[in-house]
Design an enzyme around this catalytic site. Structure first.
Site, mmCIF file in Angstrom:
data_model
loop_
_atom_site.group_PDB
_atom_site.id
_atom_site.type_symbol
_atom_site.label_atom_id
_atom_site.label_comp_id
_atom_site.label_asym_id
_atom_site.label_seq_id
_atom_site.Cartn_x
_atom_site.Cartn_y
_atom_site.Cartn_z
ATOM 1 N N TYR A 2 -30.556 31.783 36.576
ATOM 2 C CA TYR A 2 -30.870 31.592 35.161
ATOM 3 C C TYR A 2 -31.939 32.576 34.696
ATOM 4 O O TYR A 2 -31.844 33.134 33.595
ATOM 5 C CB TYR A 2 -31.297 30.148 34.889
ATOM 6 C CG TYR A 2 -30.272 29.121 35.311
ATOM 7 C CD1 TYR A 2 -28.907 29.354 35.158
ATOM 8 C CD2 TYR A 2 -30.649 27.925 35.894
ATOM 9 C CE1 TYR A 2 -27.962 28.415 35.552
ATOM 10 C CE2 TYR A 2 -29.716 26.976 36.286
ATOM 11 C CZ TYR A 2 -28.377 27.233 36.113
ATOM 12 O OH TYR A 2 -27.447 26.310 36.502
ATOM 13 N N VAL B 240 -19.953 25.207 41.198
ATOM 14 C CA VAL B 240 -19.080 26.078 41.976
ATOM 15 C C VAL B 240 -18.745 25.363 43.275
ATOM 16 O O VAL B 240 -19.629 24.797 43.927
ATOM 17 C CB VAL B 240 -19.745 27.445 42.257
ATOM 18 C CG1 VAL B 240 -18.892 28.299 43.181
ATOM 19 C CG2 VAL B 240 -20.025 28.191 40.946
ATOM 20 N N ASN C 187 -33.544 23.449 43.338
ATOM 21 C CA ASN C 187 -32.424 24.389 43.274
ATOM 22 C C ASN C 187 -32.929 25.770 42.860
ATOM 23 O O ASN C 187 -32.681 26.250 41.756
ATOM 24 C CB ASN C 187 -31.343 23.874 42.325
ATOM 25 C CG ASN C 187 -30.038 24.620 42.465
ATOM 26 O OD1 ASN C 187 -29.981 25.692 43.063
ATOM 27 N ND2 ASN C 187 -28.990 24.056 41.899
ATOM 28 N N GLU D 290 -31.296 22.257 32.101
ATOM 29 C CA GLU D 290 -32.203 21.608 33.045
ATOM 30 C C GLU D 290 -31.649 21.865 34.431
ATOM 31 O O GLU D 290 -30.431 21.871 34.627
ATOM 32 C CB GLU D 290 -32.254 20.101 32.799
ATOM 33 C CG GLU D 290 -32.786 19.730 31.442
ATOM 34 C CD GLU D 290 -32.386 18.325 31.028
ATOM 35 O OE1 GLU D 290 -31.530 17.700 31.692
ATOM 36 O OE2 GLU D 290 -32.922 17.863 30.025
#
Length: 172
Positions: free
Chosen positions: A133, A89, A126, A121
């Site tokens: 997720y 993004v 992050n 992955e």
């Protein structure tokens, strides 16, 4: 803002590369992005277009374009599995739910294609992506040590997976 979702094509490489380079410290190259349009890959993207187009985050040279790529994903499919290879993004549009929209569209396309096992992955650092997720039903399945390059060395990749219970037959 109502972005438009659609697949990417090789015609979008310039826009993809601009977003990729702005969003990542170690971005994919133009040739790697170009290789993502083979038969085993599928893509999705969010675009802003029309009279309400914001110039937010665009370099001066691209501010007159009729559309702005806000984000995209690249995934592969092999048999009944898919790996989310890249999701990106534009930094100017991060934190506004676009990553969640891309993930929702990715998952919808996986279900439509009859895919049942999904993989990805993500950099260990992050944590916002990991939270996204996890909220989409992925679970952590392991780590690859020293997988991603950083400015000071390497960091681990967190391996995540999700199982879809599809009733749609797999495309052959």
């Amino acid at each position: 803002m109502s972005p438009i979702f659609r697949p990417l094509s090789a015609d979008h490489l310039g826009a993809m590369l601009a977003v990729e380079q702005a969003a990542h410290t170690h971005p994919w190259s133009r040739s790697l992005l170009a290789d993502s349009f083979g038969e085993r890959y599928f893509t999705g993207s969010l675009w802003l277009s029309g009279p309400g187009l914001q110039d937010k985050g665009l370099p001066e040279s691209r501010r007159q374009e009729p559309e702005q790529l806000l984000g995209y994903f690249i995934a592969d499919r092999i048999l009944d599995e898919s790996t989310l290879m890249n999701i990106c993004v534009s930094p100017a549009w991060q934190g506004q739910g676009l990553g969640r929209q891309l993930m929702a569209n990715y998952l919808r396309l996986c279900e439509q294609q009859g895919l049942t096992r999904l993989w990805l992955e993500v950099r260990a650092s992050n944590t916002s992506a990991q939270a996204l997720y996890l909220s989409c039903g992925y679970v952590e399945g392991g780590r690859r040590r020293h997988y991603y390059r950083t400015d000071t060395g390497f960091e681990d990749a967190v391996l995540m997976h999700k199982v879809l219970m599809n009733k749609v037959p797999m495309n052959k």
